[in-house]
Design an enzyme around this catalytic site. Structure first.
Site, PDB file in Angstrom:
ATOM      1  N   SER A 146      39.044  30.806  40.073  1.00 36.56           N
ATOM      2  CA  SER A 146      38.745  30.636  41.499  1.00 36.56           C
ATOM      3  C   SER A 146      39.276  29.283  41.926  1.00 36.56           C
ATOM      4  O   SER A 146      39.285  28.328  41.135  1.00 36.56           O
ATOM      5  CB  SER A 146      37.238  30.675  41.748  1.00 36.56           C
ATOM      6  N   TYR A 160      28.991  27.606  39.563  1.00 37.29           N
ATOM      7  CA  TYR A 160      30.068  28.608  39.606  1.00 37.29           C
ATOM      8  C   TYR A 160      31.432  27.929  39.480  1.00 37.29           C
ATOM      9  O   TYR A 160      32.277  28.346  38.687  1.00 37.29           O
ATOM     10  CB  TYR A 160      29.979  29.384  40.919  1.00 37.29           C
TER      11      TYR A 160
HETATM   12  P1  NAP Z   1      32.564  41.723  43.579  1.00 34.40           P
HETATM   13  O1  NAP Z   1      33.130  42.384  44.778  1.00 34.40           O
HETATM   14  O2  NAP Z   1      31.160  41.184  43.609  1.00 34.40           O
HETATM   15  O3  NAP Z   1      32.727  42.699  42.328  1.00 34.40           O
HETATM   16  C1  NAP Z   1      32.254  42.253  41.092  1.00 34.40           C
HETATM   17  C2  NAP Z   1      32.702  43.216  40.009  1.00 34.40           C
HETATM   18  O4  NAP Z   1      32.301  42.664  38.746  1.00 34.40           O
HETATM   19  C3  NAP Z   1      32.045  44.578  40.121  1.00 34.40           C
HETATM   20  O5  NAP Z   1      32.946  45.535  39.635  1.00 34.40           O
HETATM   21  C4  NAP Z   1      30.838  44.425  39.204  1.00 34.40           C
HETATM   22  O6  NAP Z   1      30.411  45.664  38.638  1.00 34.40           O
HETATM   23  C5  NAP Z   1      31.394  43.547  38.121  1.00 34.40           C
HETATM   24  N1  NAP Z   1      30.392  42.767  37.406  1.00 34.40           N
HETATM   25  C6  NAP Z   1      29.505  41.883  37.909  1.00 34.40           C
HETATM   26  N2  NAP Z   1      28.728  41.387  36.924  1.00 34.40           N
HETATM   27  C7  NAP Z   1      29.147  41.980  35.775  1.00 34.40           C
HETATM   28  C8  NAP Z   1      28.710  41.915  34.432  1.00 34.40           C
HETATM   29  N3  NAP Z   1      27.685  41.146  34.051  1.00 34.40           N
HETATM   30  N4  NAP Z   1      29.361  42.672  33.520  1.00 34.40           N
HETATM   31  C9  NAP Z   1      30.382  43.493  33.888  1.00 34.40           C
HETATM   32  N5  NAP Z   1      30.820  43.603  35.150  1.00 34.40           N
HETATM   33  C10 NAP Z   1      30.197  42.857  36.076  1.00 34.40           C
HETATM   34  O7  NAP Z   1      33.468  40.470  43.134  1.00 34.40           O
HETATM   35  P2  NAP Z   1      34.964  40.049  43.562  1.00 34.40           P
HETATM   36  O8  NAP Z   1      34.890  39.248  44.800  1.00 34.40           O
HETATM   37  O9  NAP Z   1      35.872  41.214  43.471  1.00 34.40           O
HETATM   38  O10 NAP Z   1      35.267  39.017  42.391  1.00 34.40           O
HETATM   39  C11 NAP Z   1      36.014  39.355  41.242  1.00 34.40           C
HETATM   40  C12 NAP Z   1      36.388  38.069  40.524  1.00 34.40           C
HETATM   41  O11 NAP Z   1      37.125  37.230  41.416  1.00 34.40           O
HETATM   42  C13 NAP Z   1      35.190  37.244  40.065  1.00 34.40           C
HETATM   43  O12 NAP Z   1      35.466  36.655  38.806  1.00 34.40           O
HETATM   44  C14 NAP Z   1      35.084  36.161  41.121  1.00 34.40           C
HETATM   45  O13 NAP Z   1      34.473  34.993  40.647  1.00 34.40           O
HETATM   46  C15 NAP Z   1      36.551  35.944  41.445  1.00 34.40           C
HETATM   47  N6  NAP Z   1      36.767  35.320  42.753  1.00 34.40           N
HETATM   48  C16 NAP Z   1      36.370  35.963  43.900  1.00 34.40           C
HETATM   49  C17 NAP Z   1      36.568  35.331  45.129  1.00 34.40           C
HETATM   50  C18 NAP Z   1      36.141  35.960  46.421  1.00 34.40           C
HETATM   51  O14 NAP Z   1      36.148  35.245  47.450  1.00 34.40           O
HETATM   52  N7  NAP Z   1      35.814  37.247  46.477  1.00 34.40           N
HETATM   53  C19 NAP Z   1      37.162  34.066  45.171  1.00 34.40           C
HETATM   54  C20 NAP Z   1      37.547  33.463  43.990  1.00 34.40           C
HETATM   55  C21 NAP Z   1      37.341  34.104  42.790  1.00 34.40           C
HETATM   56  P3  NAP Z   1      29.332  46.635  39.387  1.00 34.40           P
HETATM   57  O15 NAP Z   1      30.110  47.359  40.481  1.00 34.40           O
HETATM   58  O16 NAP Z   1      28.852  47.550  38.311  1.00 34.40           O
HETATM   59  O17 NAP Z   1      28.270  45.725  39.946  1.00 34.40           O
END
Ligand code: NAP
Length: 251
Positions: A146, A160
């Protein structure tokens, strides 16, 4: 003989950025293992969409906070695919907006277990399967970090941000460790991306609310992040390892 299609495991592939990676990867010809923790329906939707488009995928439940779950997930992948060419360590969590002096031990431990230790365990299992040192054929790993890793997320979630800085350093070190063994290891640093993660941290309007801080004045889409991950996995990135690519609208 035609070479069997490459295989990819995406942690947290059921929603958001992970789901976009699964879909784009299937379009690019990968067979995809879609990991999830709590939403089987979301994972099955991704699998069904891929199958309907003529691709191959399956859903696999595993909590990235549990080593035994991760080992069982890899056994499933071994059984279904018989090989592993690529891993995207995408599963990750945020938590409620808070100052460090308000955070408790349970929060710190959960943050590090899922975002850092889960990533390291999944990478370890991938290296065991991909490394030429272990009889593998090489492969590629992309870790989803991130931009918080360099911004620090003061007043919001410093825990985080620190977990993602650990992912960055792990990426650089592992990349060098396995560079001679056919494995490339890179990371993507998304900026604010329009997914459900913000609602999961109690800030459903976060992506829109903070758009003004982004030089491009808009959040990214999951697909824009996924495209960067797919490029780093691909042979187009054959000389990139230990690279950390900001995909953050200029932030
Ligand atoms: P999201 O929409 O909240 O989706 C999270 C995903 O991770 C879901 O598929 C969830 O599964 C899974 N997950 C959560 N906890 C888990 C666990 N303990 N074991 C296995 N799977 C788990 O998140 P996102 O925004 O797509 O983020 C994805 C990645 O990008 C993360 O690493 C996040 O830190 C990074 N990121 C996101 C942003 C942003 O602004 N969105 C910015 C920077 C970095 P379920 O569907 O089963 O809950």
């Amino acid at each position: 003989m035609m070479q069997a299609a490459k295989t990819l495991l995406v942690t947290g592939g059921s929603r958001g950025i992970g789901a976009a990676i699964c879909r784009l990867a299937a379009d690019a010809g990968y067979r995809v293992a879609v990991n999830y923790v709590a939403n089987p329906d979301a994972a099955e939707t991704v699998v069904r969409d891929i199958e309907q488009a003529g691709g191959e995928a399956f859903a696999v439940q595993a909590d990235m906070a549990e080593e035994s779950d991760i080992l069982a997930m890899y056994e499933m992948v071994d059984q279904r695919f018989g090989r592993l060419d690529a891993l995207v360590n995408n599963a990750g969590i945020v938590d409620r907006k808070a100052r460090v002096d308000e955070m408790d031990l349970a929060r710190f431990e959960r943050m590090m277990r899922i975002n850092v230790i889960g990533t390291m365990l999944c990478a370890r299992e991938a290296v065991k399967r991909m490394s030429t040192r272990h009889g593998g054929k090489g492969g590629a790993i992309v870790n989803i970090s991130s931009i918080a890793a360099v911004l620090g997320s003061a007043g919001e979630y410093v825990d985080y941000a620190a977990s993602k800085a650990a992912v960055d350093t792990f990426t650089m070190g592992l990349a060098r460790e396995v560079a001679e063994e056919g494995i490339r290891v890179n990371a993507v640093r998304p900026g604010i991306t329009d997914t459900e993660i913000h609602a999961s941290g109690g800030q459903p309007d976060r992506a829109q609310r903070l758009s003004g801080l982004i030089p491009m004045k808009r959040p990214g889409t999951a697909e824009e992040i996924a495209r960067a991950a797919l490029w780093l996995l691909s042979d187009e990135a054959s000389y990139s390892t230990g690279a950390i690519l900001n995909v953050s609208g200029g932030r």
